[in-house]
Scaffold this active site. Sequence first.
Site, PDB file in Angstrom:
ATOM      1  N   PRO A  20      78.389  11.540  97.405  1.00  0.00           N
ATOM      2  CA  PRO A  20      77.620  10.444  98.011  1.00  0.00           C
ATOM      3  C   PRO A  20      76.139  10.820  98.028  1.00  0.00           C
ATOM      4  O   PRO A  20      75.799  11.942  98.397  1.00  0.00           O
ATOM      5  CB  PRO A  20      78.174  10.374  99.445  1.00  0.00           C
ATOM      6  CG  PRO A  20      78.808  11.701  99.712  1.00  0.00           C
ATOM      7  CD  PRO A  20      79.210  12.275  98.378  1.00  0.00           C
ATOM      8  N   MET A  21      75.278   9.886  97.609  1.00  0.00           N
ATOM      9  CA  MET A  21      73.834  10.154  97.662  1.00  0.00           C
ATOM     10  C   MET A  21      73.102   8.899  98.119  1.00  0.00           C
ATOM     11  O   MET A  21      73.170   7.851  97.453  1.00  0.00           O
ATOM     12  CB  MET A  21      73.310  10.615  96.286  1.00  0.00           C
ATOM     13  CG  MET A  21      73.696  12.043  95.941  1.00  0.00           C
ATOM     14  SD  MET A  21      72.983  12.600  94.374  1.00  0.00           S
ATOM     15  CE  MET A  21      74.058  11.796  93.192  1.00  0.00           C
ATOM     16  N   CYS A 104      74.656  15.192 107.281  1.00  0.00           N
ATOM     17  CA  CYS A 104      73.298  14.705 107.034  1.00  0.00           C
ATOM     18  C   CYS A 104      72.311  15.385 107.985  1.00  0.00           C
ATOM     19  O   CYS A 104      72.470  15.320 109.209  1.00  0.00           O
ATOM     20  CB  CYS A 104      73.235  13.186 107.217  1.00  0.00           C
ATOM     21  SG  CYS A 104      71.554  12.574 107.004  1.00  0.00           S
ATOM     22  N   LYS A 143      82.792  15.245 105.342  1.00  0.00           N
ATOM     23  CA  LYS A 143      81.879  16.000 104.488  1.00  0.00           C
ATOM     24  C   LYS A 143      80.960  16.775 105.414  1.00  0.00           C
ATOM     25  O   LYS A 143      80.244  16.194 106.239  1.00  0.00           O
ATOM     26  CB  LYS A 143      81.095  15.077 103.559  1.00  0.00           C
ATOM     27  CG  LYS A 143      80.247  15.838 102.552  1.00  0.00           C
ATOM     28  CD  LYS A 143      79.901  14.960 101.367  1.00  0.00           C
ATOM     29  CE  LYS A 143      79.005  15.657 100.374  1.00  0.00           C
ATOM     30  NZ  LYS A 143      77.647  15.893 100.888  1.00  0.00           N
ATOM     31  N   GLY A 205      77.782  21.386  95.694  1.00  0.00           N
ATOM     32  CA  GLY A 205      76.547  22.167  95.745  1.00  0.00           C
ATOM     33  C   GLY A 205      76.319  22.982  94.504  1.00  0.00           C
ATOM     34  O   GLY A 205      77.082  23.893  94.195  1.00  0.00           O
ATOM     35  N   ARG A 229      73.228  15.976  92.391  1.00  0.00           N
ATOM     36  CA  ARG A 229      71.956  15.898  91.665  1.00  0.00           C
ATOM     37  C   ARG A 229      72.132  16.106  90.165  1.00  0.00           C
ATOM     38  O   ARG A 229      71.338  15.595  89.370  1.00  0.00           O
ATOM     39  CB  ARG A 229      70.975  16.916  92.255  1.00  0.00           C
ATOM     40  CG  ARG A 229      70.501  16.516  93.654  1.00  0.00           C
ATOM     41  CD  ARG A 229      69.838  17.664  94.366  1.00  0.00           C
ATOM     42  NE  ARG A 229      70.775  18.751  94.609  1.00  0.00           N
ATOM     43  CZ  ARG A 229      70.437  19.945  95.049  1.00  0.00           C
ATOM     44  NH1 ARG A 229      69.179  20.210  95.287  1.00  0.00           N
ATOM     45  NH2 ARG A 229      71.363  20.867  95.253  1.00  0.00           N
TER      46      ARG A 229
HETATM   47  C1  LIG Z   1      69.066  12.121  97.300  1.00  0.00           C
HETATM   48  C2  LIG Z   1      70.304  12.651  97.986  1.00  0.00           C
HETATM   49  C3  LIG Z   1      70.970  11.869  98.889  1.00  0.00           C
HETATM   50  C4  LIG Z   1      72.115  12.348  99.539  1.00  0.00           C
HETATM   51  N1  LIG Z   1      72.793  11.532 100.385  1.00  0.00           N
HETATM   52  C5  LIG Z   1      73.950  11.960 100.940  1.00  0.00           C
HETATM   53  C6  LIG Z   1      74.742  11.085 101.723  1.00  0.00           C
HETATM   54  O1  LIG Z   1      74.428   9.888 101.904  1.00  0.00           O
HETATM   55  N2  LIG Z   1      75.867  11.589 102.284  1.00  0.00           N
HETATM   56  C7  LIG Z   1      76.273  12.893 102.093  1.00  0.00           C
HETATM   57  O2  LIG Z   1      77.297  13.301 102.603  1.00  0.00           O
HETATM   58  N3  LIG Z   1      75.545  13.727 101.321  1.00  0.00           N
HETATM   59  C8  LIG Z   1      74.427  13.296 100.732  1.00  0.00           C
HETATM   60  N4  LIG Z   1      73.729  14.121  99.912  1.00  0.00           N
HETATM   61  C9  LIG Z   1      74.247  15.480  99.635  1.00  0.00           C
HETATM   62  C10 LIG Z   1      75.110  15.475  98.365  1.00  0.00           C
HETATM   63  O3  LIG Z   1      76.258  14.688  98.532  1.00  0.00           O
HETATM   64  C11 LIG Z   1      75.529  16.897  97.965  1.00  0.00           C
HETATM   65  O4  LIG Z   1      76.397  17.435  98.922  1.00  0.00           O
HETATM   66  C12 LIG Z   1      74.338  17.825  97.792  1.00  0.00           C
HETATM   67  O5  LIG Z   1      73.310  17.189  97.050  1.00  0.00           O
HETATM   68  C13 LIG Z   1      74.724  19.137  97.065  1.00  0.00           C
HETATM   69  O6  LIG Z   1      75.282  18.871  95.828  1.00  0.00           O
HETATM   70  P1  LIG Z   1      74.463  18.929  94.428  1.00  0.00           P
HETATM   71  O7  LIG Z   1      73.878  20.302  94.301  1.00  0.00           O
HETATM   72  O8  LIG Z   1      75.550  18.644  93.401  1.00  0.00           O
HETATM   73  O9  LIG Z   1      73.413  17.882  94.487  1.00  0.00           O
HETATM   74  C14 LIG Z   1      72.581  13.667  99.276  1.00  0.00           C
HETATM   75  C15 LIG Z   1      71.883  14.451  98.354  1.00  0.00           C
HETATM   76  C16 LIG Z   1      70.771  13.959  97.713  1.00  0.00           C
HETATM   77  C17 LIG Z   1      70.063  14.828  96.698  1.00  0.00           C
END
Ligand SMILES: Cc1cc2nc3c(=O)[nH]c(=O)nc-3n(C[C@H](O)[C@H](O)[C@H](O)COP(=O)(O)O)c2cc1C
Length: 333
Positions: A20-21, A104, A143, A205, A229
């Site tokens: 989720p992002m 968050c 999460k 992550g 990301r």
């Molecule tokens: C722009 C952005 C928005 C995010 N929004 C959420 C969110 O709404 N809910 C959530 O649980 N995590 C959110 N995350 C965290 C991601 O779900 C993820 O756990 C974190 O980015 C680490 O994973 P990655 O290295 O693959 O990006 C967000 C991350 C980014 C970069």
Amino acid sequence: MTCTVKIGSLALKHNVFLAPMAGITNLPFRLLMREFGCALAFTEMVSANGLIRKGAKTGNYLDSTAEDKPLGVQIFGADPVILAEAAGIVAANGADLLDINMGCPVKKVIKTGAGAALMRSPENAASILKAVRKATSLPLTIKIRSGWNHREVTALDIARIAEENGVDAIVLHPRSAEQGFRGSADWNLIKTLREKIRIPVIGSGDVRHPEDAVRMLEVTGCDGVMVGRGALGNPWIFRDVVSYLKEGTLCSPPALSEREKIIQRHMGMELEYAGGHHGLRNFRKHLLWYTKGLRGGNIFRKVVGTTDNSDIMLKLVHDFFHSVNDGSLKIRT
Ligand SMILES: Cc1cc2nc3c(=O)[nH]c(=O)nc-3n(C[C@H](O)[C@H](O)[C@H](O)COP(=O)(O)O)c2cc1C
């Protein structure tokens, strides 16, 4: 190494998911990632309060279609009663899975006791999970982060509470709330959870390349991986990870023509979904990611930032991709 995974009653075709992002994982983005093979996609976090008040904008976060399956909806809040009511709304809206955000770190969220604040409020976390579990039979996940800071690492405590209260899987992004996105994710903590918790554990992550996904699965023993990301400007990552996990083969990077085709497609989907003005505004950031690392991309991005017209934007994209012959355009990794 991909394998099917079950979260509660939900059987998934494999174990590579879209994270989720906020501001990113809207309907068009999820649909595109699914075309490239992601097995489960999540909405961005949706306010439980907002859902109950049925704010129009909150409603949009739940937009979905028959192709947008299986869908995880993530909600956030701090009040067990409100979260339970919101869970009912999410279920009635056709979600396949409900996730509660406990990670968050944004000030506006934690000051209400929601998101990562729950990592240091085990009693409220338990009350929330009890109430939500009672309110819905949907597969339920949480999460979480590693904890509040490096002195308060509570992921295992919260995961145990979740397990005791009927949660079906844990997603762990092992950075602390205070850490934000700094440093690297502590995959050792994913391993610890996997060893101590019976329900599935999904790691989130720093999965940027297919090799990272294999390493995370091998090193931690986790049941699935999430890509966040790493999917920005790169839907191919799902094809690449799944192919590497299933067959051990690394795919070639997309040709420029393929890259251009997907940009056009993604933009078209955004425009259709959100309308010209909003669609273009939503899409602009994706265009920056799609062209990141391409030679000449910085000049292109400056020019493209000045237009509010989708036809002109498409023409600029076309001209950019055609101005560089295949040999001279290199993608930096
Ligand atoms: C722009 C952005 C928005 C995010 N929004 C959420 C969110 O709404 N809910 C959530 O649980 N995590 C959110 N995350 C965290 C991601 O779900 C993820 O756990 C974190 O980015 C680490 O994973 P990655 O290295 O693959 O990006 C967000 C991350 C980014 C970069």
